[in-house]
Design a protein around this motif. Structure first.
Motif, PDB file in Angstrom:
ATOM      1  N   UNK A  28      47.425 -16.459 121.838  1.00  0.00           N
ATOM      2  CA  UNK A  28      46.273 -16.415 122.575  1.00  0.00           C
ATOM      3  C   UNK A  28      45.752 -17.677 122.945  1.00  0.00           C
ATOM      4  N   UNK A  29      45.373 -17.964 124.098  1.00  0.00           N
ATOM      5  CA  UNK A  29      44.775 -19.389 124.336  1.00  0.00           C
ATOM      6  C   UNK A  29      43.205 -19.402 124.571  1.00  0.00           C
ATOM      7  N   UNK A  30      42.773 -20.478 123.936  1.00  0.00           N
ATOM      8  CA  UNK A  30      41.403 -20.765 123.994  1.00  0.00           C
ATOM      9  C   UNK A  30      41.119 -21.874 124.970  1.00  0.00           C
ATOM     10  N   UNK A  31      39.751 -21.810 125.527  1.00  0.00           N
ATOM     11  CA  UNK A  31      39.424 -23.028 126.275  1.00  0.00           C
ATOM     12  C   UNK A  31      39.238 -24.467 125.549  1.00  0.00           C
ATOM     13  N   UNK A  32      38.817 -24.200 124.482  1.00  0.00           N
ATOM     14  CA  UNK A  32      38.633 -25.208 123.679  1.00  0.00           C
ATOM     15  C   UNK A  32      39.019 -24.987 122.324  1.00  0.00           C
ATOM     16  N   UNK A  33      39.452 -26.047 121.609  1.00  0.00           N
ATOM     17  CA  UNK A  33      39.867 -25.974 120.039  1.00  0.00           C
ATOM     18  C   UNK A  33      39.053 -27.245 119.416  1.00  0.00           C
ATOM     19  N   UNK A  34      38.610 -26.609 118.177  1.00  0.00           N
ATOM     20  CA  UNK A  34      37.798 -27.543 117.357  1.00  0.00           C
ATOM     21  C   UNK A  34      38.500 -27.182 115.919  1.00  0.00           C
ATOM     22  N   UNK A  35      38.684 -28.272 115.247  1.00  0.00           N
ATOM     23  CA  UNK A  35      39.304 -28.141 113.793  1.00  0.00           C
ATOM     24  C   UNK A  35      38.426 -29.094 112.865  1.00  0.00           C
ATOM     25  N   UNK A  36      38.341 -28.411 111.626  1.00  0.00           N
ATOM     26  CA  UNK A  36      37.419 -29.163 110.584  1.00  0.00           C
ATOM     27  C   UNK A  36      38.222 -28.690 109.266  1.00  0.00           C
ATOM     28  N   UNK A  37      38.176 -29.826 108.340  1.00  0.00           N
ATOM     29  CA  UNK A  37      38.997 -29.633 106.854  1.00  0.00           C
ATOM     30  C   UNK A  37      37.416 -29.166 105.997  1.00  0.00           C
TER      31      UNK A  37
END
Lengths: 477, 201
Positions: free
Chosen positions: A278-287
């Motif tokens: 599934x595709x999201x309009x925005x992606x953010x990742x955190x550790x």
């Protein structure tokens, strides 16, 4: 029809599945009429009920509406007669009257179910995966922790939902925030969401529905997920959600308003999580492993730093406008550039609010308070999120821990998070607060709010200043 | 709802980011019914000198030159935070009919469109340029046209903006949605039949 079938086979996000399931109709311009499963209403619904009355309308589906007083609920008493301000009393009475008049289930003041609307919704099993839930309160995003699409609406929209059980919406964008890794000792969901907001900003998710994902999120308790989703609005997000899993199902099993046909519900719920691909309009990742206990220093939740941080100076501001804003913020907060957050003296401590007043929050705070004393100079309150949380905490003896340490153990309600019931701090006083907004004047004119986790708030209470709770947990200080 | 078509007015600049709805109207004024004039509560604490209750002459809303302003200009994320619709009522009752900012809190934006207060999103550079022009000539007029979806700055430059077509239609006509939705009763009832007992309990 073919196109529709093709679409239904494309991988969909959890948000899209819930959106499509609740679509009554879609206009050519994209405006969509959505059906509302649950409408939660607190005292703020007064204007909407009045608007309905003016039009001679009644709620369309009273069985889908639930009301509870929380914003004006006194925290020193359960008796209406003890409320000094007649306006406050009237807000609570009005809600009870409106509910009775329209045959709406009301969880009244002094009753066993009363509490903050965003605490009792999940607690009673009213909030369930796949539901569309609205409430005239921006922190309705909380309920997304169960895999619901839940968002706050204004008074005009409350009136619209009362009258039609539907709401016009334009499809928001989607954002996935992935937090992987293992949270460190003393790091909680509150620290995760403050770290997220510090990263993306208070408008970082404007126009978006957030789905929180990743191993650190899956590893959170239900209470932690509720805290996380609660503050989606502080990142600008319309809603926040977490894919429902066995933890969520176990949490709901046996609750007062759990589905009658449990197996059918489970089957629906298991199909909810976003499809792979599934595709999201925005992606953010955190550790997740890099997140530390956080403290806000300014008047926006985005102004947050790890406890070891120092107050930023003008060199951190990108332009003249931001420098002016920073100067104003520091003046209001009584801070200067370069000051260490650790060691900053506090006057008040507030453990409560729809963000952090659930049983796990109280356990985390009590673990720090146990065997320690609230500093002489500090007035510290614990306001449980609901009567049920209060009962559970008392069954576990947590109230004795708090009282023994010098905390004030109070009655459930929104209390000092928003101060509407008169629970406010004096001008200039510094508050370590587990709530969600550090806005100017939020906790009373001139009050200086710093947002922290329950454990960090308890650590500030017993230390008399902000301190790294990890040191206390390790047996120090 | 009061319709909005076209407005020419002075604009008052509040060039700060993240002005929240708690600042626009503090929580202690929220127990008043809509019939009460909420204009007196607008920026109640922000426009006063702390401790004295005196109006701060420096606060833009207190400056005489902006007394007739019906447009408010703000930094990014204007009216974020609480869903309180009284934030819109306070602005409306104080005479404002339009707010221009690089971005808004989502709920405020919706509340505004339903109460005759048009939120206009312009790029941050355009808002900064507009604020610059207003500061150079306080009281200079700005025109906002909801029919053409254009803002005309004091320097004559024209800037397009976008509004949800449905909400725009309602605001142009002064319609409120409840009446419109009630006319869709058949569709709603049909949905309820399809939906059955799902999520009923």
């Amino acid at each position: 029809m073919q196109a529709e079938e093709a679409m239904s086979e494309a991988p969909r996000t959890m948000f899209e599945k819930i959106w499509e399931r609740h679509r009554v109709l879609e206009r050519e311009d994209g405006q969509t009429l959505l059906y509302v499963d649950r409408h939660l209403v607190h005292e703020g619904g007064a204007a909407a009920f009045a608007a309905l009355r003016r039009r001679g309308l009644a709620p369309r589906a009273p069985e889908r509406i639930f009301t509870v007083p929380d914003h004006y609920a006194p925290t020193d008493s359960r008796r209406l007669d003890d409320i000094r301000d007649p306006r406050h009393r009237e807000m609570i009475e009005q809600l009870a009257r409106n509910s009775e008049e329209h045959g709406i289930r009301h969880f009244g003041l002094g009753g066993p179910e009363q509490g903050i609307v965003h605490v009792i919704g999940p607690e009673l099993g009213l909030s369930q995966p796949g539901m569309l839930i609205v409430c005239g309160d921006s922190h309705t995003s909380t309920h997304g922790a169960l895999g619901a699409l839940a968002f706050g609406i204004g008074s005009s929209e409350v009136a619209h939902v009362l009258a039609t059980q539907t709401l016009w919406q334009r499809k928001p964008k989607t954002m996935r925030i992935t937090v992987d890794g293992r949270l460190g000792e003393g790091v909680s969901a509150k620290d995760v969401i403050l770290a997220i907001i510090a990263r993306i900003g208070a408008a970082g998710a404007t126009g978006h529905v957030i789905e929180y994902a990743g191993s650190a999120i899956a590893g959170l308790s239900m209470e932690g997920r509720l805290t996380l989703c609660n503050m989606s609005i502080e990142a600008g997000g319309r809603a926040g959600m977490v894919a429902p899993d066995e933890l969520a199902f176990d949490y709901l099993a046996g609750r007062a308003y759990a589905p009658e046909d449990w197996e059918a519900a489970l089957a629906r719920w298991r199909a909810l999580p976003s499809d792979s691909g599934a595709v999201f309009d925005a992606e953010v990742t955190l550790d997740g492993g890099a997140i530390e206990p956080m403290v806000t220093w300014g008047n926006s939740p985005e102004e947050a730093l790890p406890i070891g941080g120092t107050v930023p100076g003008p060199e951190a501001a990108a332009d003249a406008e931001r420098r002016e804003t920073l100067a104003r913020t520091l003046d209001y907060m009584g801070l200067a550039p370069g000051m260490a957050l650790e060691g900053l003296a506090v006057d008040r401590v507030f453990i409560g609010s729809c963000t952090n007043s659930r049983i796990e929050d109280l356990r985390a705070a009590a673990a720090v308070a146990r065997g320690r004393r609230v500093a002489e100079s500090v007035e510290a309150w614990v306001v449980p999120g609901s009567e049920a949380v209060k009962r559970q905490a008392e069954a576990e003896g947590l109230h004795e821990v708090f009282r023994g340490a010098g905390f004030d153990w109070r009655e459930p309600g929104c209390s000092m998070c928003v101060g509407m019931n008169g629970d406010i701090a004096r001008p200039g006083s510094r508050v370590a607060s587990t709530s969600n907004r550090n806005f100017m004047g939020r906790q009373g004119p001139g009050a200086r709010t710093h947002l922290v986790s329950p454990a960090m708030a308890a650590a500030a209470a017993v230390s008399g200043h902000f301190t790294d709770v990890r040191r206390l947990l390790a047996g120090g200080g | 709802m009061e319709a909005f078509t076209r407005l020419t007015s002075a604009a008052v600049p509040l060039p700060r980011p993240n002005i929240d709805t708690d600042q626009i109207i503090p929580a202690r004024f929220l127990s008043r019914p809509r019939e009460v004039n909420h204009g007196d509560f607008l920026f109640h604490d922000a426009r006063r000198v702390p401790g004295t209750g005196e109006r701060d002459p420096e606060f833009p809303l207190n400056r005489e030159v902006f007394g007739a302003a019906r447009i408010i200009l703000a930094g990014r994320n204007f009216a974020c935070g609480s869903s309180r619709e009284s934030a819109v009522w306070a602005l409306f009752d104080a005479g404002f009919r339009c707010a221009i900012a690089p971005s808004f809190g989502d709920i405020f934006r919706t509340n505004g469109m339903k109460n005759g207060l048009l939120p206009v999103v312009l790029p941050a550079e355009a808002v900064a340029a507009l604020i610059g022009q207003i500061e150079a000539a306080p009281g200079a007029e700005v025109t906002v046209d909801l029919r053409t979806l254009e803002v005309t700055f004091p320097d004559g430059s024209v800037h397009g903006f976008e509004v949800d077509p449905f909400a725009r239609h309602c605001l142009l006509e002064g319609l409120d949605e409840i009446g419109l939705t009630l006319s869709l009763e058949d569709e709603i009832a049909a949905f309820e039949r399809r939906y059955g007992r799902e999520n009923a309990r």
